[in-house]
Design an enzyme around this catalytic site. Structure first.
Site, PDB file in Angstrom:
ATOM      1  N   HIS A 149       2.480   0.610  -9.498  1.00  0.00           N
ATOM      2  CA  HIS A 149       1.120   0.902  -9.029  1.00  0.00           C
ATOM      3  C   HIS A 149       1.171   1.746  -7.753  1.00  0.00           C
ATOM      4  CE1 HIS A 149      -3.166  -0.195  -8.078  1.00  0.00           C
ATOM      5  NE2 HIS A 149      -2.712   0.024  -6.848  1.00  0.00           N
ATOM      6  N   GLU A 150       1.979   1.318  -6.790  1.00  0.00           N
ATOM      7  CA  GLU A 150       2.036   2.040  -5.510  1.00  0.00           C
ATOM      8  C   GLU A 150       2.572   3.457  -5.702  1.00  0.00           C
ATOM      9  OE1 GLU A 150       0.471   0.875  -3.104  1.00  0.00           O
ATOM     10  OE2 GLU A 150       0.232  -1.111  -3.988  1.00  0.00           O
ATOM     11  N   HIS A 202       0.849  -1.191   0.000  1.00  0.00           N
ATOM     12  CA  HIS A 202       0.000   0.000   0.000  1.00  0.00           C
ATOM     13  C   HIS A 202       0.885   1.241   0.000  1.00  0.00           C
ATOM     14  CE1 HIS A 202      -0.204  -0.798   4.615  1.00  0.00           C
ATOM     15  NE2 HIS A 202       0.828  -0.019   4.368  1.00  0.00           N
ATOM     16  N   HIS A 222      -0.083   5.800  -6.480  1.00  0.00           N
ATOM     17  CA  HIS A 222      -0.752   6.355  -5.292  1.00  0.00           C
ATOM     18  C   HIS A 222       0.103   7.463  -4.676  1.00  0.00           C
ATOM     19  CE1 HIS A 222      -3.953   3.491  -5.238  1.00  0.00           C
ATOM     20  NE2 HIS A 222      -3.196   2.444  -4.954  1.00  0.00           N
ATOM     21  N   HIS A 229      -7.481   4.381  -7.125  1.00  0.00           N
ATOM     22  CA  HIS A 229      -7.698   3.211  -7.968  1.00  0.00           C
ATOM     23  C   HIS A 229      -8.574   3.541  -9.174  1.00  0.00           C
ATOM     24  CE1 HIS A 229      -6.544   0.320  -4.544  1.00  0.00           C
ATOM     25  NE2 HIS A 229      -5.536   0.491  -5.395  1.00  0.00           N
ATOM     26  N   GLY A 250       5.429  13.651   6.171  1.00  0.00           N
ATOM     27  CA  GLY A 250       5.443  12.497   7.070  1.00  0.00           C
ATOM     28  C   GLY A 250       5.239  11.207   6.307  1.00  0.00           C
ATOM     29  N   ASP A 286       4.577   7.669   1.295  1.00  0.00           N
ATOM     30  CA  ASP A 286       5.416   6.475   1.506  1.00  0.00           C
ATOM     31  C   ASP A 286       4.769   5.224   0.906  1.00  0.00           C
ATOM     32  OD1 ASP A 286       6.943   8.257   2.805  1.00  0.00           O
ATOM     33  OD2 ASP A 286       6.741   7.391   4.800  1.00  0.00           O
ATOM     34  N   GLU A 304       5.112 -11.700   1.002  1.00  0.00           N
ATOM     35  CA  GLU A 304       4.962 -12.121  -0.405  1.00  0.00           C
ATOM     36  C   GLU A 304       6.316 -12.631  -0.902  1.00  0.00           C
ATOM     37  OE1 GLU A 304       2.070 -12.202  -1.019  1.00  0.00           O
ATOM     38  OE2 GLU A 304       1.249 -10.654   0.263  1.00  0.00           O
TER      39      GLU A 304
END
Lengths: 567, 86
Positions: free
Chosen positions: A294-295, A84, A298, A304, A91, A95, A102
């Protein structure tokens, strides 16, 4: 595509990131590469740039962790949640966290980078044949020291190309032992251990002591995963034990019996019923590159997407030849706009020994003579990245595109220049890659591409090819140099370095070595390395990492502002 | 011997993904990824409505039912960031 509420985004385009720790599943260089490629997915379509930091706080802090890993969103063991990331901000915002329960790969099974051997760090080739038998994993067959190895071609019998596979008997990572191998048995808290353990830690990572007694020496490292090791369960890192007994039946391979989710598992002792020791069998794993891309989406401000083929779709799907979906491009460009200007193209090397001809044969006689367009009236403060920096005759020399500037060590006089390189050293090409002064003989060595020159006063020797020094012919350039006193100089190229004996004009045996093994905490592929006032400087883009004589990074900063004191 | 093999499911020690019923899985999934807003004080949204929302977001047939395709989707490996942010 969707963006976060309020279109959260970074207020600057030069994003920094830092890799805080590594997974035991892949070689650190492969992990670094996967992250770099994942960032490139986004920098290819936006004006964003991504610079890696090795210390301090970066915009995007990247880490691996298991279960409860320090934020309110614990992971869940193997499969399920993979990673995630947080939207842009201060802060923890920005991240990215990756679930280390995994099995991290490039999406198609274990990727095993070898060490030592004769394959120059190549990846294992599975299956391979050895003495007529086929192997699909690293093996200790044929060795008495228990070190797992693999062939890096389809047939060891024919090609004899091999390297050693990751194991705790070869090296550790992280910790405080500079990568030294485990020492077995070792004592921890009065107990004796003959293998890596998770005892004493609450994060589930396997570790070992690198001396025989941790209690007295406090030296340790984390154990890399062997390719045959199980994942998760309660025996992480142990190999399957075949045959094993489960519910009174005997199994000679991994099974999904006993599970409702169809996942393959094995026992790590001969009898599961008695010992209850088990783990999941290695599978194709998840592509760290795809998940990271992908992360990072974000971390840059994308939520998404509901389009199944988009990178920002929440489910993982392995794709071999990745290309960014138009929905993702539209989303990120909504936040940051499109990439401006032309794509960067590397300068084309030109031959100095022959006229330009059309040929399909690559030439190795390359000297970088094509200067980048820099206006010589510009001062050094307008240069983002110098070709070479060296301390010569007590002054810092900064070379760029046929010109150089000097700065006295006392910095009282400030910067002087630009001066044409040809004026002081007529034999040199416009673009240098590194330079150093041998303090004993006062000779100045200049490197450009695969050639070097030696100036003694006005006398020059060269150009000579760097192979004459014992460097590999395949080396494209020497990018940095560190005089070490007593007639020795370290020469850096890519992620390795060699030690040159200036007197014998030959590199010492035992080299090359990997830069990050010896100089921990600096970029492993610096574009310039130099010595200045007793400190080692490793440069990447416009940043430098300064290291003291104890090899501790004591400062990271901008070359322009911190070294040159530009306004 | 043509009879169905009876599978025995066991709880493996240290297994984080313990066997859950489909309903438990759906409830956990819909809450975790934001389809059921647990903080909403105006009352619980129906699971069917949340399922519809999830099916729409993930490009599944919008049945509002916990069908096999939806259960399969819930079992897929995925990113932990919620699909619907409160």
């Amino acid at each position: 595509y969707q963006t976060f509420a309020g279109n959260l985004k970074w207020d600057h385009n030069d994003i920094t990131y830092r890799v805080l720790n590594y997974s035991p599943d892949m070689d650190e260089s492969l992990i670094d590469d996967a992250f770099a490629r994942a960032f490139k997915v986004w920098s290819d379509v936006t004006p964003l740039t991504f610079t890696r930091l090795y210390a301090g706080t970066a915009d995007i802090m990247i880490s691996f962790g298991k279960l409860d890993h320090g934020d309110p969103y614990p992971f869940d063991g193997k499969d399920g949640l993979l990673a995630h990331a947080y939207p842009p901000g201060e802060g923890i915002q920005g991240d990215a966290h990756f679930d280390d329960d995994e099995f991290w790969t490039l999406g198609n099974g274990a990727v095993i980078k070898t060490r030592y051997g004769n394959a120059d760090g190549a990846i294992c080739h599975f299956p391979f044949t050895f003495l007529g038998k086929s192997y699909s994993s690293c093996t200790t067959e044929g060795r008495e020291d228990g070190l797992p190895w693999c062939s890096t071609t389809a047939s060891f019998d024919e090609d004899k190309k091999f390297g050693f596979c990751p194991s705790e008997l070869l090296f550790t990572y992280g910790g405080n032992s500079n990568g030294r191998a485990c020492v077995f048995p070792f004592v921890f808290d009065g107990e004796t251990y003959n293998s890596c353990t998770t005892e004493g830690r609450n994060d589930g990572y396997r570790w070992c002591a690198t001396t025989s007694n941790f209690d007295t020496d406090k030296e340790y490292g984390f154990c890399p995963s062997r390719d045959t090791a199980v994942i998760g369960g309660n025996s992480e890192g142990e190999p399957c034990h075949f045959p094993f007994t489960f519910l009174d039946k005997t199994y000679t391979s991994c099974t999904s019996e006993g599970r409702g989710d169809g996942k393959l598992w094995c026992a790590t002792t001969s009898n599961y019923d008695k010992d209850q020791k088990w783990g999941f069998c290695p599978d194709r794993g998840y592509s760290l590159f795809l998940v990271a891309a992908h992360e990072f989406g974000h971390a840059l401000g994308l939520e998404h997407s509901s389009i199944q083929d988009a990178l920002m779709y929440p489910m993982y799907k392995y794709v071999k030849d990745f290309s960014l979906h138009s929905d993702d491009t539209a989303g990120i460009q909504f936040l940051y706009g499109p990439k401006t200007g032309p794509d960067p193209t590397p300068p084309q090397p030109k031959s100095t020994t022959s006229p330009p001809v059309t040929t399909t044969e690559p030439t190795r006689e390359t000297t970088e003579t094509t200067p980048h367009p820099v206006d010589p009236k510009d001062d050094a403060c307008q240069v983002d990245k110098f070709d070479a920096i060296a301390e010569i005759k007590g002054q810092l020399h900064l070379f760029k595109d046929g010109y150089y500037w000097t700065m006295s060590s006392q910095r009282k006089e400030g910067l002087n220049g630009p001066f044409p390189i040809k004026q002081s050293w007529p034999a040199l090409p416009a673009v240098l890659s590194t330079a150093f002064e041998d303090i004993l003989t006062k000779k100045i060595y200049f490197f450009s591409a695969n050639q070097f020159w030696v100036y003694t006063g006005d006398q020059v020797q060269g150009p000579r090819r760097i192979e004459k020094l014992g460097l590999p012919a395949s080396l494209e350039r020497v990018e940095g140099s560190l005089p070490r006193g007593k007639g020795k100089v370290l020469l850096f190229s890519e992620d390795k370095f060699w030690r040159l004996d200036v007197k014998t004009q030959a590199v010492d045996t035992g080299y090359p070595r990997y830069t990050d093994y010896v100089f921990g905490g600096v970029p492993n592929k610096p574009h310039d390395v130099f010595l200045y006032k007793g400190h080692y400087y490793f440069c990447q883009q416009s940043f430098y990492w300064r290291m003291n004589s104890k090899r501790q990074v004591d400062r990271v900063g901008y070359v322009k502002y911190d070294v040159l004191k530009c306004p | 011997w043509c009879g169905p093999i009876k599978s025995v499911f066991v709880n493996f020690p240290g297994d984080q993904m313990r066997n859950m019923t489909d309903e438990e899985l759906a409830d956990t999934y819909l809450k975790r990824f934001g389809y059921i807003n647990t903080l909403e004080k105006s009352g619980l949204q129906s699971q069917s409505k949340a399922l519809m929302k999830m099916q729409k977001q993930l490009g599944l047939e919008e049945t509002g039912e916990l069908d096999q395709a939806t259960i399969n989707a819930m079992n897929q490996p995925r990113c932990g960031v919620p699909d619907v942010r409160s």
